[in-house]
Design an enzyme around this catalytic site. Sequence first.
Site, short mmCIF file in Angstrom:
data_model
loop_
_atom_site.label_atom_id
_atom_site.label_comp_id
_atom_site.label_asym_id
_atom_site.label_seq_id
_atom_site.Cartn_x
_atom_site.Cartn_y
_atom_site.Cartn_z
NE ARG A 185 -3.20 -1.61 4.21
CZ ARG A 185 -4.38 -1.64 3.66
NH1 ARG A 185 -5.22 -2.58 4.00
NH2 ARG A 185 -4.74 -0.78 2.74
NE ARG A 231 -7.03 1.72 -6.97
CZ ARG A 231 -5.84 1.60 -6.39
NH1 ARG A 231 -4.74 1.68 -7.12
NH2 ARG A 231 -5.75 1.40 -5.09
NE ARG A 285 -0.92 7.41 2.07
CZ ARG A 285 -1.06 6.58 3.10
NH1 ARG A 285 -0.28 6.72 4.17
NH2 ARG A 285 -1.94 5.62 3.06
CD1 TRP A 286 7.25 6.85 -2.31
CD2 TRP A 286 6.91 7.24 -4.49
NE1 TRP A 286 8.48 6.98 -2.90
CE2 TRP A 286 8.31 7.23 -4.23
CE3 TRP A 286 6.47 7.47 -5.79
CZ2 TRP A 286 9.25 7.43 -5.24
CZ3 TRP A 286 7.40 7.68 -6.79
CH2 TRP A 286 8.77 7.66 -6.52
CG LEU A 336 10.07 -17.40 -2.57
CD1 LEU A 336 9.69 -17.48 -1.09
CD2 LEU A 336 10.68 -16.05 -2.90
CG HIS A 385 0.54 2.05 -9.56
ND1 HIS A 385 0.14 1.66 -8.30
CD2 HIS A 385 -0.50 2.78 -10.07
CE1 HIS A 385 -1.09 2.12 -8.06
NE2 HIS A 385 -1.49 2.79 -9.12
CG ASP A 415 -2.04 0.99 1.13
OD1 ASP A 415 -2.33 1.45 0.01
OD2 ASP A 415 -2.62 1.34 2.18
#
Length: 247
Positions: free
Chosen positions: A193, A76, A29-30, A136, A42, A25
């Site tokens: 988060r 969106r 905002r970044w 992984l 993104h 998240d």
Amino acid sequence: MTAPELLAKIRLNGVVPRHVAIIMDGNGRWARERMLPRPIGHRNGMKAVREVVEGALEVGLEALSLFAFSQENWQRPEGEVNALMSLLEEYIQKEADELHRQGVKVQMLGDLSRLASAAKAAVDRVVAQTAGNTKLTLNLFISYGSRAELTRAARLIAEDVAAGRLAPEDVDEAALSARLYTQGCPDPDLLIRTSGERRISNFLLWQVAYAELFISPVLWPDWSRANLYEAIVDFQQRDRRFGKVAV
């Protein structure tokens, strides 16, 4: 502490979670704080994905789950959704060979039927390419919502009961878990988060029943492997009782 110092501390403490899940998240905002378009946020978040995957490999996690795109995200603006889908294709194109080389098995989990044909083809390609890897498991949740996942599992159980493939008395937690997207993967031990938000946001509602929670104030594009290590060091200090009385 630096990333190498944190990694050394993790190895000294010894207990490493098998499965870490992250709600990524803070991309928007970044970008907003830097007066940049949201897609730039993104794109920088994609760099953080690589950092965290590298950190997961160094620590020795069994599984890493990243919440990349929710079902609600389809609402969106079209331009932002298209940019996200293009980034998904770009990520796969850039990272697939390296992920395969490092032994990472990539799984794309969610309602993939909603993806555009180019994105779906890229997803199918990386999943097939890495299917045999075991170092992984990287679960990328795309077009995912936990309530929809649980509804789907319930519908599959109902169909199996109606068809006589499953007896009603055999419907238990194991039967439901076997019909989730995450079948065969251990439940997350640690749910992280980023960006300081304190919500689960319809992510793995069944699977995180006993996960330890770690809230980071750091926006996702600024995340590095050191932030992952900090969360794991914190996890190592937890007393996990799974509902049992402490002794």
